[in-house]
Scaffold this active site. Structure first.
Site, PDB file in Angstrom:
ATOM      1  NE  ARG A   1      -3.275  -0.007  -0.618  1.00 46.14           N
ATOM      2  CZ  ARG A   1      -4.513  -0.423  -0.353  1.00 46.14           C
ATOM      3  NH1 ARG A   1      -5.301   0.306   0.406  1.00 46.14           N
ATOM      4  NH2 ARG A   1      -4.957  -1.550  -0.852  1.00 46.14           N
TER       5      ARG A   1
ATOM      6  CD  GLU B   1      -2.971   1.210  -3.992  1.00 43.43           C
ATOM      7  OE1 GLU B   1      -4.085   1.679  -4.295  1.00 43.43           O
ATOM      8  OE2 GLU B   1      -2.825   0.194  -3.289  1.00 43.43           O
TER       9      GLU B   1
ATOM     10  CB  SER C   1      18.072  15.621   1.068  1.00 38.49           C
ATOM     11  OG  SER C   1      19.044  14.711   1.561  1.00 38.49           O
TER      12      SER C   1
END
Length: 264
Positions: free
Chosen positions: A205, A208, A231
């Protein structure tokens, strides 16, 4: 390993770019031997101990880091051709020792004794029908591949960008590689301690979220700060739990130094 040793030795005699490429192709077999070793080691242990075993096996990457540390000093002393040939001899000796002292893994031993059926090429390729195999391969390609690429490129970058000598650049490069390799042991042991696979849906997830909203977040960063990056080295992250009437929320706050395009 012997193929890689022969190719490494031949590298010291290469006098043209094409010869270097051909020798490098043989040296690349060493990377394949690492993948073979993962399958070999995993067969000696059950699921509850495979993580730790493979973590210890992965520490073998320290050898590549030691090369970054030691090889520049040897190269300065005897030249890069002799250095390649010395490493080739060490690799050949290691291959012979493994042949004499290593033993067949349980699956291979059972097949040789007739206690288990032999597998053909079709059976070996059957897992490729599973989409999950390709997905995990892609994760490994981009994560570990990026680590290897950066580790190999870092000394050259330090020499070109900061003017370090080859010995200092090699030591700094080793300092990057060694902790990452040793940390594999902890990661493998942690995998064995926790419920197997329980954390993977959460990882999927998170992937995703980055895949779906990564471009949007990038555009917002560039709109606010200008073209650049956040960064991941000068970086901190805080995670807390936020009560909510419907369901408690996960709140992740990331703070990274802004680097404009001119800085990288």
């Amino acid at each position: 390993m012997l193929t890689a040793a022969v190719a490494t030795f031949a590298l010291g005699w290469a006098s043209t770019y094409l010869q270097v490429l051909i020798a490098a192709l043989g040296v690349g077999v060493a990377g394949g031997s690492f993948a073979v070793g993962v399958a070999y080691v995993s067969r000696f242990y059950d699921d509850g101990r495979q993580g730790t075993a493979l973590g210890i096996f992965g520490v073998g990457n320290v050898g590549a880091a030691v090369t970054k540390f030691v090889a520049p000093f040897v190269m300065v002393a005897v030249g890069w051709q002799a250095t390649a040939q010395i490493w080739a001899v060490a690799l050949a000796v290691t291959a012979i020792l493994f042949w004499l002292l290593g033993k067949d893994d349980p699956v291979t031993a059972a097949r040789r004794e007739g206690a288990a059926p032999r597998r053909g090429l079709k059976a070996d390729l059957a897992p490729l029908k599973n989409l999950q195999v390709w997905r995990f391969s892609a994760y490994y390609f981009f994560s570990f591949g990026a680590f290897v690429a950066l580790a190999l490129w870092l000394p050259h970058y330090l020499i070109g960008a900061y003017g370090l000598d080859v010995k200092t650049a090699g030591m700094v490069g080793a300092g990057y590689s060694i902790p990452a390799s040793i940390f594999r042991t902890y990661g493998g042991a942690a995998e064995d301690l926790g419920p197997r696979g329980a954390d993977r849906p959460c990882i999927y997830r998170l992937y995703e979220i980055v895949g779906a909203y990564g471009l949007t977040v990038t555009s917002l960063i560039n709109e606010e700060f200008g073209n650049g990056i956040m960064s991941a080295i000068d970086f901190s992250m805080h995670l807390d739990r936020k009560p909510h009437p419907k369901s408690d929320r996960v709140r992740i706050t990331m703070s990274g130094k802004y680097l404009s395009n001119a800085n990288w």
